[in-house]
Design an enzyme around this catalytic site. Structure first.
Site, PDB file in Angstrom:
ATOM      1  N   TYR B 108      11.198 -28.209  -6.744  1.00  0.00           N
ATOM      2  CA  TYR B 108      10.807 -28.437  -7.912  1.00  0.00           C
ATOM      3  C   TYR B 108      10.387 -27.277  -9.238  1.00  0.00           C
ATOM      4  O   TYR B 108       9.638 -27.611 -10.316  1.00  0.00           O
ATOM      5  CB  TYR B 108       9.475 -29.847  -7.937  1.00  0.00           C
ATOM      6  N   HIS B 113      11.228 -27.829 -16.618  1.00  0.00           N
ATOM      7  CA  HIS B 113      11.704 -29.628 -16.065  1.00  0.00           C
ATOM      8  C   HIS B 113      10.557 -30.399 -15.663  1.00  0.00           C
ATOM      9  O   HIS B 113      10.660 -31.548 -16.262  1.00  0.00           O
ATOM     10  CB  HIS B 113      12.922 -29.549 -15.144  1.00  0.00           C
ATOM     11  N   GLU B 177      22.128 -32.468 -12.375  1.00  0.00           N
ATOM     12  CA  GLU B 177      20.818 -31.550 -12.194  1.00  0.00           C
ATOM     13  C   GLU B 177      21.627 -30.425 -12.273  1.00  0.00           C
ATOM     14  O   GLU B 177      21.985 -30.536 -10.964  1.00  0.00           O
ATOM     15  CB  GLU B 177      19.842 -32.420 -11.415  1.00  0.00           C
ATOM     16  N   GLN B 218      15.628 -44.501  -8.535  1.00  0.00           N
ATOM     17  CA  GLN B 218      14.143 -43.793  -8.267  1.00  0.00           C
ATOM     18  C   GLN B 218      12.839 -43.846  -9.296  1.00  0.00           C
ATOM     19  O   GLN B 218      11.896 -43.951  -8.495  1.00  0.00           O
ATOM     20  CB  GLN B 218      14.536 -42.419  -9.017  1.00  0.00           C
ATOM     21  N   TYR B 222      10.157 -44.651  -6.430  1.00  0.00           N
ATOM     22  CA  TYR B 222       9.553 -43.249  -6.076  1.00  0.00           C
ATOM     23  C   TYR B 222       7.682 -43.626  -5.433  1.00  0.00           C
ATOM     24  O   TYR B 222       7.698 -42.322  -5.171  1.00  0.00           O
ATOM     25  CB  TYR B 222       9.612 -42.519  -6.895  1.00  0.00           C
ATOM     26  N   THR B 327      16.711 -29.532 -11.037  1.00  0.00           N
ATOM     27  CA  THR B 327      16.362 -28.949 -12.428  1.00  0.00           C
ATOM     28  C   THR B 327      16.035 -27.023 -12.275  1.00  0.00           C
ATOM     29  O   THR B 327      14.216 -27.488 -13.299  1.00  0.00           O
ATOM     30  CB  THR B 327      16.284 -29.954 -13.062  1.00  0.00           C
TER      31      THR B 327
END
Lengths: 390, 390
Positions: B108, B113, B177, B218, B222, B327
């Site tokens: 991540y 992002h 992504e 998601q 999640y 991303t």
């Protein structure tokens, strides 16, 4: 009948089954011609993983199983002439990771575990998040660091918050998790979900599984994308896998599911299993104590539901994939499947003896998970998975 | 020089490199003796995945690279006599997934992002969670559903909340992504972390990567364990992999890291790369539009930091593992690497033309990610990864 991969002396890894204190060498049994009429590719027994054997499919497994039952009936009399060729004493063998694992998924299907974790970390709120009873919560785990039972487990170092100060060092909250692993036996093509009524056909077998966890590392890292280094330093899989067929006598209905799940997770058939589980802790500084007794019937979601959910978006399973249930805790303190729960996040040390207590694991501790089924005179052993912290 | 796996006519999958609009067949080049003095096992070129080639190690890759440079110098004159044996026009080849992926990890590391996602989903709070600048947040992804560029992507069905009502059906928030994938070239033993200064030695190469995401699925699933079905229906990997050495001319310092990370993540050497990235959307109902331009220099964490962090607890990497960056968004709206950001979670439709707009992807849309480096007259092409929603 438990299947595994073993080697001995100069013999390379091959498929065997556990028989009392012996291992039956299926490569040699096959070479001696005992499977000749079964149209089984003999090379599947001479592999360092069960994957090719598993890929034969359930009809072949059942034929082999029946032949082995005949051969082992009357206590190996049928094999008397070749006894020393086909049987190796367990003390002489090295056991290997039974499957070459493609992907490993860990679920969170033990509802009492999920409630306990909720109570510990979100004492004000509802112990279960709103999605828990609508879908089997799960995440992808690390396959490369799954080791066979008996492999020592190194305490991981990492980042965590200690008294609100960012710290780097060996984890101070090393834990075990009592889980059962499903070994996938059949693949579905990418994009094609597996419906509930076919889901159990995709399970080759089950094995005990310990998903070691560093709670302090996990707590600091897991937002917003889930556990990572808190889990991926090691997970331990039993050396012996029990074929799914063998669980049939222990099939039971699960706990009521309210709310009723969405249609793709519904079934009328009972899909849970009554298997007794136990956690033994051999303390580095003391004796061996049974610290928890649980049962797979405490899982909220059935094995079939785990598979139907995993694939409903089209995700493909492959032979040798591992799906673990998540921690299987019962509803009383003596049945909790992790030290996080047994010591209530370290607040209530677990007394092992007059002089020994644990919040989390110390170096030298050995954790052993065991399991068995017993119903109407039929007993089946799930074997064990063990590991020592170093 | 981009490496990949290709087949053509009756020729089984083998290793090739891209050369203009041709593919150079390294199996045939090897059989013809051009590598005979290099002590390379020739069977590595006759495989359906690059793994064995990758496992040769960097000295062998550099020797092969130098030989290929000699052979391709002066526009293939050295290969004139065997031109039709070793070169196949790209229109005749089928490209395959370049590596057999063991484990797939998604990070991540794109800070813009992460900030955008934070602003969208937690508008009241700090856009970044407290751990973001202390460790590269990451999670394990699904390896089985990674497909080669060009493979159609089926829209997944799943559970999600629609107007606060639990719904099952095809995702209404299908997204792409923009990511870069690192292909791991060397393994570390379980329990042995890779230090920062050695981390880049473990990268074989890089390839463009599209981590398709179903945002509605998601969002519902999640918590608390991270993305699962919202991601595991498919991810697309470029067919061509660029060796890590080729990135050297584009090395730059990353953005300042404040607070200074813990020692195991520190380095004095610049570890970022200036590679231009672009996202093209060929709308099912319109023309092809470049919807974003970004750059790998917008990653907060360097490749070396991703590897040092991944292994600091002892997790073992294996040849062929895939580590994706997450991303890669820039700091302006035209540089965002997902529709979640470009349409601000659907609130601001992205106009592709006077008549066409998108919040999320519709069936028939094709997303193509491209990348290249350009510095002091040196240009390098990262190839592309493309996929159409069906």
């Amino acid at each position: 009948m438990l299947y595994g991969i073993f080697s001995y002396d100069i013999a390379s890894p091959r498929v065997g089954i556990q028989y009392k204190d012996l291992v039956l060498d299926l490569e040699v049994v096959s070479l001696l011609g005992y499977f000749d009429d079964l149209s089984i590719d003999p090379t599947v027994f001479a592999q360092p993983a069960l994957n090719d054997f598993i890929a034969l499919g359930k009809p072949a497994h059942r034929a082999i199983r029946q032949r082995l039952n005949e051969l082992l009936d009357n206590d190996t009399a049928a094999l008397a002439d070749v006894h020393d060729q086909v049987f190796i004493h367990e003390s002489r063998v090295t056991l290997h990771l039974p499957v070459r694992i493609g992907d490993y998924t860990d679920f969170y299907a033990g509802i009492h575990h999920a409630e306990n974790v909720g109570r510990i970390f979100r004492p004000q709120g509802d112990p279960l998040l709103s999605n828990y009873k609508q879908l089997p919560v799960g995440y992808h785990g690390r396959a490369s660091s799954i080791v066979v039972s008996g492999t020592p487990v190194r305490r991981p170092s990492g980042q965590f918050m200690d008294d609100n100060r960012l710290t780097f060092g060996p984890s101070k909250a090393l834990d075990f998790e009592l889980e059962l692993a499903l070994i996938i036996g059949k693949e579905n093509p990418l994009g094609e979900p597996i419906p509930m009524e076919e889901a159990e056909d995709y399970i080759f077998g089950v094995a005990l599984f310990n998903d070691w966890s560093a709670r302090d590392i996990q707590r600091w890292e897991y937002q917003p994308l889930g556990p990572f280094l808190g889990k991926n330093f090691a997970s331990s899989l039993a050396a012996w896998v029990l074929p799914f067929d063998d669980l049939e006598p222990f099939r039971v209905a699960g706990m009521p599911q309210d709310p009723t799940p969405l249609p793709y997770l519904q079934t009328s058939a009972p899909g849970h299993f009554d298997l007794e589980l136990a956690v033994w802790l051999q303390a580095a500084d003391g004796e061996t104590v049974c610290i928890a007794r649980s049962n797979t019937k405490y899982l909220y979601w059935s094995f079939a539901q785990l598979i139907a959910h995993h694939t409903v978006g089209g995700c493909n399973l492959r032979v040798g994939d591992l799906l673990a249930t998540g921690t299987i805790s019962g509803d009383t303190p003596g049945s909790y499947g992790s030290l996080l729960e047994l010591s209530w996040n370290g607040e209530r040390p677990l007394h092992l003896s007059h002089t020994t207590a644990r919040t989390f694991l110390v170096n030298g501790d050995t954790v052993t998970l065991q399991g068995h089924g017993f119903h109407k005179g039929i007993r089946i052993d799930l074997g064990e998975v063990t590991g020592t912290i170093i």
